[in-house]
Design an enzyme around this catalytic site. Structure first.
Site, PDB file in Angstrom:
ATOM      1  N   ARG A  54       0.653  -1.201   0.073  1.00 48.11           N
ATOM      2  CA  ARG A  54       0.003   0.071  -0.061  1.00 48.11           C
ATOM      3  C   ARG A  54       0.939   1.213   0.093  1.00 48.11           C
ATOM      4  O   ARG A  54       1.978   1.120   0.286  1.00 48.11           O
ATOM      5  CB  ARG A  54      -0.810  -0.048   1.414  1.00 48.11           C
ATOM      6  CG  ARG A  54      -1.966  -0.955   1.191  1.00 48.11           C
ATOM      7  CD  ARG A  54      -2.717  -1.145   2.395  1.00 48.11           C
ATOM      8  NE  ARG A  54      -1.984  -1.768   3.467  1.00 48.11           N
ATOM      9  CZ  ARG A  54      -2.087  -1.996   4.811  1.00 48.11           C
ATOM     10  NH1 ARG A  54      -3.500  -1.614   5.258  1.00 48.11           N
ATOM     11  NH2 ARG A  54      -1.349  -2.611   5.799  1.00 48.11           N
ATOM     12  N   LYS A  71       1.939   1.767   7.440  1.00 47.66           N
ATOM     13  CA  LYS A  71       2.336   0.917   8.436  1.00 47.66           C
ATOM     14  C   LYS A  71       3.325   1.578   9.414  1.00 47.66           C
ATOM     15  O   LYS A  71       4.064   2.839   9.129  1.00 47.66           O
ATOM     16  CB  LYS A  71       3.147  -0.421   7.970  1.00 47.66           C
ATOM     17  CG  LYS A  71       1.980  -1.130   7.343  1.00 47.66           C
ATOM     18  CD  LYS A  71       0.865  -1.712   8.133  1.00 47.66           C
ATOM     19  CE  LYS A  71       1.218  -2.541   9.256  1.00 47.66           C
ATOM     20  NZ  LYS A  71       0.108  -2.857  10.144  1.00 47.66           N
ATOM     21  N   HIS A  81      -0.069   0.937  16.342  1.00 47.95           N
ATOM     22  CA  HIS A  81      -0.194  -0.106  17.313  1.00 47.95           C
ATOM     23  C   HIS A  81       0.732  -0.603  18.298  1.00 47.95           C
ATOM     24  O   HIS A  81       1.463  -1.140  18.516  1.00 47.95           O
ATOM     25  CB  HIS A  81      -0.348  -1.503  16.487  1.00 47.95           C
ATOM     26  CG  HIS A  81      -1.414  -1.662  15.088  1.00 47.95           C
ATOM     27  ND1 HIS A  81      -2.874  -1.417  15.538  1.00 47.95           N
ATOM     28  CD2 HIS A  81      -1.436  -1.614  14.145  1.00 47.95           C
ATOM     29  CE1 HIS A  81      -3.516  -1.482  14.705  1.00 47.95           C
ATOM     30  NE2 HIS A  81      -2.636  -1.341  13.285  1.00 47.95           N
TER      31      HIS A  81
END
Length: 361
Positions: free
Chosen positions: A15, A75, A96
């Site tokens: 991506r 990410k 995260h």
């Protein structure tokens, strides 16, 4: 503002953080946008498309980080990127943190401002920047689970939807949020025998009304899960606690009661995983087997379908990116509570409660 989008370097992450349409919108607002050469190719966007809308192409990831006030990516930065991040630089991406101590320490040490897609939150508690990728990951969890149930891929050799005269596979979905709902839709559409478990009765009532009739609902508990996994052919882990580590719903002890060749897909692996035996895998090496049970724990499932995923993600992130660019992160977070909740680490300090609790107690 000077905005940079580097090429993603995480394993098989295809991506890209900004599409040509996104670049066009930012340039029209008067911002300078740097795109690393080749950053969008795997998502279907050539360098020429970026040039046409006013992007400045830079040949290396180092140059993109060095030139930019704000980094927009997909990410979390990985270790080779840590040294490139500058003090006071704004990073707008998935992080995260709660399941990644090394990343958390690196971002604290960098002095950067880390605004995480996954904790941007609306007043109704929905997560607008997590939803599109949850939709993709939920649907893909069934696609991948069906594939690894095939005997040549290590599974028990069962067709998800069965055929006339042969029962379909049993699919257990743990969690009735966006991922779980999308997984249940896909599995039901393929004809599987689907059970969805969640702890919220109101949510189960709603899902019982809207999901196909081959989806049954259950109130989740440790006992219920332990009983259901015994006969499940495919288990989807779809539980999310915003910003925090995922709870371990399927224990190591439960694996010994499961059928050999059953498959478990842990969509919560970015947040530490909701199976006790989960560990992150990659698209290059997606599965491993414990006690005869196949584990699929790819940490960036949507990266396998980058064209769809990039468009879905940037449709959601672009309005926020424009606001951050136009106002600066401090003013934007002051006037937009949704963005304020995205702040996780600010100039060396953990400011998001669930991340702080994960590392500081």
């Amino acid at each position: 503002m000077k905005i940079g989008t580097p090429k993603e370097i995480k394993n098989n992450e295809n991506r890209v953080g900004l599409t040509p349409a996104g670049v066009s919108a930012l340039v029209k607002q008067g911002h300078i946008v740097y795109i690393q050469e080749g950053a969008g190719v795997n998502s279907g966007f050539s360098d020429e498309l970026y040039l046409k809308v006013g992007a400045t192409l830079l040949p290396s990831i180092e140059e993109v980080y060095a030139a930019s006030d704000m980094i927009v990516k997909v990410k979390e930065p990985i270790e080779p990127e840590y040294r490139l991040i500058k003090k006071d630089q704004l990073l707008f991406t998935y992080f995260h943190f709660a399941s990644n101590a090394g990343l958390t320490k690196a971002m604290i040490d960098s002095g950067a401002v880390c605004l995480a897609y996954e904790t941007v939150e609306k007043a109704d508690r929905s997560l607008p920047l997590l939803i599109p990728m949850s939709e993709v990951a939920g649907r893909m969890s069934i696609q991948e689970g069906a594939k690894y149930l095939e005997r040549p891929n290590g599974g028990k050799g069962i067709l998800l939807g069965g055929v006339p005269g042969v029962k379909p596979a049993k699919v257990l979905v743990l969690g009735g949020g966006v991922v779980g709902t999308q997984a249940a839709w896909m599995a039901a559409g393929l004809g599987a025998d689907v059970t969805l478990a969640d702890i919220s009765l109101p949510r189960l009532r709603y899902l019982s009304d809207v999901l196909p009739k081959n989806v049954k609902t259950l109130v989740s508990s440790e006992y219920v899960i332990a009983e259901e996994v015994k006969s499940a052919d495919l288990v989807i882990g779809a539980v999310l606690v915003t910003g925090a580590k995922a709870p371990h719903l399927v224990t190591a002890a439960m694996l010994s009661t499961m059928q050999k060749g059953a498959v478990m897909v842990d969509v919560a692996i970015d947040q530490g995983g909701c199976f006790e035996t989960s560990r992150p895998t990659t698209h290059n090496d997606p599965i491993y087997t414990i006690d005869g049970v196949v584990h699929y724990c790819v940490a960036n499932i949507p990266g396998a379908v980058p064209y769809t995923s990039t468009l879905a993600l940037t449709n959601a992130t672009l309005p926020y990116a424009i606001q951050l660019a136009n106002l600066g992160w401090e003013k934007a977070c002051e006037v937009n509570e949704e963005l304020c909740k995205g702040l996780n680490i600010v100039k060396g300090e953990i400011v998001y409660p669930a991340v702080r609790e994960a590392f500081q107690g």
